[in-house]
Design a protein around this motif. Structure first.
Motif, PDB file in Angstrom:
ATOM      1  N   GLY A 151      -5.494   9.496  -1.806  1.00  8.82           N
ATOM      2  CA  GLY A 151      -5.274   8.561  -1.200  1.00  8.82           C
ATOM      3  C   GLY A 151      -6.256   7.231  -2.145  1.00  8.82           C
ATOM      4  O   GLY A 151      -6.858   8.025  -2.361  1.00  8.82           O
ATOM      5  N   ARG A 152      -5.815   6.032  -2.057  1.00  7.25           N
ATOM      6  CA  ARG A 152      -6.892   5.009  -2.212  1.00  7.25           C
ATOM      7  C   ARG A 152      -7.939   4.596  -1.026  1.00  7.25           C
ATOM      8  O   ARG A 152      -7.018   4.272   0.351  1.00  7.25           O
ATOM      9  CB  ARG A 152      -6.806   3.739  -2.266  1.00  7.25           C
ATOM     10  N   ALA A 157       4.099   3.254   8.052  1.00  7.12           N
ATOM     11  CA  ALA A 157       4.216   2.662   6.571  1.00  7.12           C
ATOM     12  C   ALA A 157       3.598   4.176   6.297  1.00  7.12           C
ATOM     13  O   ALA A 157       2.932   4.371   4.810  1.00  7.12           O
ATOM     14  CB  ALA A 157       3.789   1.659   5.881  1.00  7.12           C
ATOM     15  N   LEU A 202       1.137  -1.340  -0.149  1.00  8.14           N
ATOM     16  CA  LEU A 202      -0.026  -0.186   0.154  1.00  8.14           C
ATOM     17  C   LEU A 202       1.210   1.079  -0.027  1.00  8.14           C
ATOM     18  O   LEU A 202       2.030   0.984   0.087  1.00  8.14           O
ATOM     19  CB  LEU A 202      -0.976   0.091   1.078  1.00  8.14           C
ATOM     20  N   ARG A 203       0.406   2.150  -0.131  1.00  7.03           N
ATOM     21  CA  ARG A 203       0.686   3.427   0.061  1.00  7.03           C
ATOM     22  C   ARG A 203       0.257   4.705   1.134  1.00  7.03           C
ATOM     23  O   ARG A 203      -0.498   4.472   1.382  1.00  7.03           O
ATOM     24  CB  ARG A 203       0.701   4.383  -1.715  1.00  7.03           C
ATOM     25  N   ALA A 204       1.414   6.139   0.991  1.00  4.87           N
ATOM     26  CA  ALA A 204       1.028   6.228   2.405  1.00  4.87           C
ATOM     27  C   ALA A 204      -0.091   7.351   1.471  1.00  4.87           C
ATOM     28  O   ALA A 204      -0.073   7.514   0.662  1.00  4.87           O
ATOM     29  CB  ALA A 204       2.415   6.863   2.735  1.00  4.87           C
ATOM     30  N   ASP A 241      -3.147   5.948   1.636  1.00  6.85           N
ATOM     31  CA  ASP A 241      -4.183   4.179   1.582  1.00  6.85           C
ATOM     32  C   ASP A 241      -5.256   4.736   3.248  1.00  6.85           C
ATOM     33  O   ASP A 241      -4.727   4.880   3.655  1.00  6.85           O
ATOM     34  CB  ASP A 241      -3.659   3.628   0.884  1.00  6.85           C
ATOM     35  N   VAL A 275       0.187   4.724   6.252  1.00  5.07           N
ATOM     36  CA  VAL A 275      -1.518   3.926   5.883  1.00  5.07           C
ATOM     37  C   VAL A 275      -2.852   3.972   6.898  1.00  5.07           C
ATOM     38  O   VAL A 275      -2.223   3.647   8.601  1.00  5.07           O
ATOM     39  CB  VAL A 275      -0.871   2.314   5.519  1.00  5.07           C
TER      40      VAL A 275
END
Length: 342
Positions: free
Chosen positions: A247-248, A195, A49-51, A53, A197
């Motif tokens: 963000g997702r 991370a 995942l990405r920061a 999300d 998230v």
């Protein structure tokens, strides 16, 4: 669509009867767009995942909703599936042909309920007798309502009392666990925090209807059972802000996804929600509120396999499930997981 399009062969030995230990050591199959599938494990999630999300969890708590009792000499089993009011629940009843309106069922530990009326779907409305709160009565007489594909293979035991609750469980009312979140541990949450998230919670009290097979031949003829859920205004605002910032929104479980989609308008904005939802998502549905889904592996011809096929495409999900079966992934509530990013 024809329901048989969503059928597949699953070897019985692929059905998990116990969860992985530790929970975040379960396998995770990553499916991103049309890219090659990746075999990972759940504790890899922070790297996938990405920061920015946001993971959205369901904080419902499973209640001991499985009851065994008698009406005279007849054995009666009841699985509660949706609350009506403080004393009444809708229930799926085993041996219902021996039940008539007005009959009193004697459950264990002196707990009694009156059978009020039978619904069009075959379920019964049960009114619990006495002064004690129904929650107290259930904890005295009820058992953890394990899915039939587990309960049919082994009895419920003390370990299931903790195994079948997520670490987010806070609000009593579900009769089935939001199983994708069973994989999370405090260590995994700490790694996700590090991370960048984010996480949010909503509530959808999962009903026993989630285990019912689709008996219709066409999806257009299937009727979903309603479930009660809520998303508060502050949570909706944070989700919308996160998505606007790039963000997702990743639903953890189909229950979280279904409530988010129920609360979202055609503009993709999530709004506060409190009430019943009977949303039925099949291929052709346009997703409004989510950008991905973490979910376990579902039953053939189930509404949940239809949902993931709507998200990723039926042909893609057939390939995902074929890979999972060929590579010994564990299926259903206590099984392994997948991360689906269309």
């Amino acid at each position: 669509m024809r329901v048989d399009l969503f059928d597949f062969d699953l070897p019985p030995e692929r059905i998990a009867l116990r969860p992985a230990r530790p929970r975040d050591s379960a396998r995770l199959l990553l499916a991103t767009g049309t890219e090659a599938l990746e075999d990972r494990i759940v504790c890899d999630l922070p790297a996938l995942l990405r920061a920015g999300d946001v993971l959205v969890f369901n904080d419902t708590r499973v209640i001991p909703a499985q009851l065994e009792g008698r009406r005279g000499e007849a054995r009666i089993g009841a699985t509660l599936h949706k609350r009506v009011d403080l004393r009444r629940w809708q229930a799926f009843v085993r041996n219902a042909k021996r039940l008539r309106a007005g009959d009193v069922i004697d459950f264990a530990a002196g707990v009694q309920a009156s059978a009020e009326a039978r619904g069009d779907d075959g379920s019964w409305t049960l009114a619990f007798l006495g002064e004690e709160a129904v929650e107290v009565l259930l904890h005295r007489a009820g058992q953890m309502p394990l899915p039939p594909y587990i309960a049919g293979k082994r009895p419920t035991d003390a370990q299931d009392q903790s195994d079948y609750q997520t670490m987010f469980a806070a609000r009593d009312g579900a009769v089935a666990a939001p199983t994708a979140a069973l994989h999370f541990t405090p260590d995994l949450i700490a790694a996700l925090d590090a991370a960048g998230v984010a996480r949010e919670t909503l509530t959808l009290h999962v009903g026993a209807g989630t285990f019912l097979p689709v008996k219709a031949e066409d999806t257009a003829d299937h009727r979903m059972h309603a479930e009660w859920g809520t998303i508060d205004a502050a949570t909706a605002d944070r989700l919308n802000a996160a998505r606007a910032a790039g963000g997702r929104i990743i639903a953890v479980g189909t229950t979280s996804l279904r409530l988010l989609e129920s609360a979202a308008g055609d503009d993709g904005v999530v709004r506060p929600f409190s009430g019943d939802t009977a949303i039925f998502i099949t291929p052709g549905y346009r997703f409004k509120a989510i950008d991905g889904l973490m979910t376990n592996f579902h039953l053939p011809k189930s509404t949940l396999f239809m949902l993931v096929s709507a998200l990723m495409g039926l042909e893609r999900m057939q390939a995902v499930y074929g890979h999972a079966i060929a590579n010994d992934y564990r299926f259903y509530s206590y099984g392994d997981s997948s991360l689906l990013l269309p």
